[in-house]
Write an enzyme that holds these catalytic residues in place. Structure first.
Site, PDB file in Angstrom:
ATOM      1  N   HIS A   1      -0.400   4.444  -0.195  1.00 23.96           N
ATOM      2  CA  HIS A   1      -1.328   5.626   0.191  1.00 23.96           C
ATOM      3  C   HIS A   1      -0.642   6.105   1.665  1.00 23.96           C
ATOM      4  O   HIS A   1      -0.613   5.286   2.501  1.00 23.96           O
ATOM      5  CB  HIS A   1      -2.723   5.108   0.377  1.00 23.96           C
ATOM      6  CG  HIS A   1      -3.423   4.649  -1.016  1.00 23.96           C
ATOM      7  ND1 HIS A   1      -3.418   3.481  -1.409  1.00 23.96           N
ATOM      8  CD2 HIS A   1      -4.080   5.480  -1.636  1.00 23.96           C
ATOM      9  CE1 HIS A   1      -4.094   3.174  -2.376  1.00 23.96           C
ATOM     10  NE2 HIS A   1      -4.478   4.557  -2.811  1.00 23.96           N
TER      11      HIS A   1
ATOM     12  N   SER B   1      -4.295  -4.965   1.026  1.00 29.04           N
ATOM     13  CA  SER B   1      -3.384  -4.507   1.933  1.00 29.04           C
ATOM     14  C   SER B   1      -3.748  -4.860   3.222  1.00 29.04           C
ATOM     15  O   SER B   1      -2.945  -4.995   4.246  1.00 29.04           O
ATOM     16  CB  SER B   1      -2.725  -3.320   1.826  1.00 29.04           C
ATOM     17  OG  SER B   1      -3.683  -2.164   1.782  1.00 29.04           O
TER      18      SER B   1
ATOM     19  N   ASP C   1       0.785  -1.246  -0.078  1.00 22.17           N
ATOM     20  CA  ASP C   1      -0.157  -0.061  -0.022  1.00 22.17           C
ATOM     21  C   ASP C   1       0.874   1.184   0.129  1.00 22.17           C
ATOM     22  O   ASP C   1       1.690   1.304   0.725  1.00 22.17           O
ATOM     23  CB  ASP C   1      -0.861  -0.008   1.359  1.00 22.17           C
ATOM     24  CG  ASP C   1      -2.136   0.812   1.033  1.00 22.17           C
ATOM     25  OD1 ASP C   1      -1.955   1.892   0.504  1.00 22.17           O
ATOM     26  OD2 ASP C   1      -3.165   0.406   1.492  1.00 22.17           O
TER      27      ASP C   1
END
Ligand code: B1M
Length: 222
Positions: free
Chosen positions: A109, A160, A107
């Site tokens: 983000h 994730s 991930d």
């Protein structure tokens, strides 16, 4: 009283508009008016990003627009909101606790995770931010090595999320449950999921993450 719906629409329009500098200029004006920075973040910024995500999910926009809008949003966060929150800084002489924080494996983000990090720091926590795409073992090793009180995990994707579960299982399997608590958060994470994987706390927002971390510290002290 600010009209959040209108502000959300304006922010989405500017994040996807022609002028890359317009969102920061607009956000500065909004928080200089009658909208508190924290309300702007919770009630406008975060829902506007969810709306961008929905547009992406519906194929109304494509990856280049998603990337551009994320950069503009990060600029609002860094250039407009962070200086305000830092200026409102509480008592940072005292450390409330040590937190290792990361976005889990797979991930990338980090806009929300970075805001969680900032909020924790301005509320007196020592944060060791490992960044993004962090495998469970690395996160656990770091938490153990620095004798963290709390390991904070952020995940924005359903793909994730399972790495959060793996972190909890590894921590408990290695007998480290007493060493540090685990708090999880991110748009797809819920209180139910948190209970299901056996994590110790869930933060719905950056503000709630701070509240939950304070509670965890109280529980650890008692
Ligand atoms: Co992506 N992305 N993205 N993306 N992206 C989502 C997550 C998605 C839901 C959009 C959608 O399709 N509707 C979707 C995931 C779908 C799924 O899981 N099934 C998605 C996808 C598919 C993807 C890619 C696969 C796209 C592609 O390449 N085809 C790709 C994956 C990359 C990867 O991670 N491997 C990708 C890439 C990107 C960008 C790089 C372009 C960019 C990220 C830039 C960056 O972070 N530096 C991006 C963005 C911006 C989004 C959306 C639109 C917005 C995320 C965001 O910043 N929100 C997102 C849609 C959505 O979230 N609904 C989406 C604002 C932020 C303030 O909120 O992060 O939720 P949030 O954090 C909040 C709370 O959740 C909480 O506090 C924060 C502040 O209050 N919180 C915690 C967060 N972590 C916490 C931890 C805690 C406690 C609270 O304790 C430790």
């Amino acid at each position: 009283m600010a009209n959040y719906e209108t502000l959300i629409d304006e922010m989405v329009e500017l994040l996807l508009g022609d002028d890359p500098d317009a969102p920061v200029a607009w956000a500065k004006e909004v928080v200089a008016g009658d909208t508190e920075a924290i309300d702007f973040f919770n009630e406008v910024f975060t829902p506007a990003m969810a709306a961008i995500g929905d547009k992406f999910g519906r194929l109304d926009i494509f990856l280049p627009e998603l990337i551009d809008s994320a950069e503009r949003a990060q600029a609002i966060s860094n250039d407009v909101l962070a200086p305000i929150f830092e200026a409102e800084d509480g008592d940072t002489q005292m450390s409330r606790g040590k937190i290792v924080l990361c976005t889990v494996q797979g991930d990338l983000h980090d806009i929300g995770k970075n805001m969680v990090s900032l909020m924790l720091q301005v509320n007196g926590f020592e944060v060791i931010d490992m960044g993004i795409n962090v495998p469970p073992r690395e996160a656990l090793n770091r938490a153990k090595e620095v004798e963290a009180d709390i390991l904070g995990l952020s995940a924005l994707m359903t793909t994730s999320q399972p790495y959060m579960k793996e972190c909890v299982e590894l921590r408990d399997g290695f007998g480290l449950k007493e060493n540090f608590s685990i708090i999880v958060g991110g748009a797809p994470i819920t209180a139910e999921y948190t209970a299901q994987i056996g994590a110790d706390a869930f933060g719905k927002s950056a503000v709630e993450a701070v509240e939950k971390c304070m509670l965890l510290m109280e529980q650890r002290a008692s």
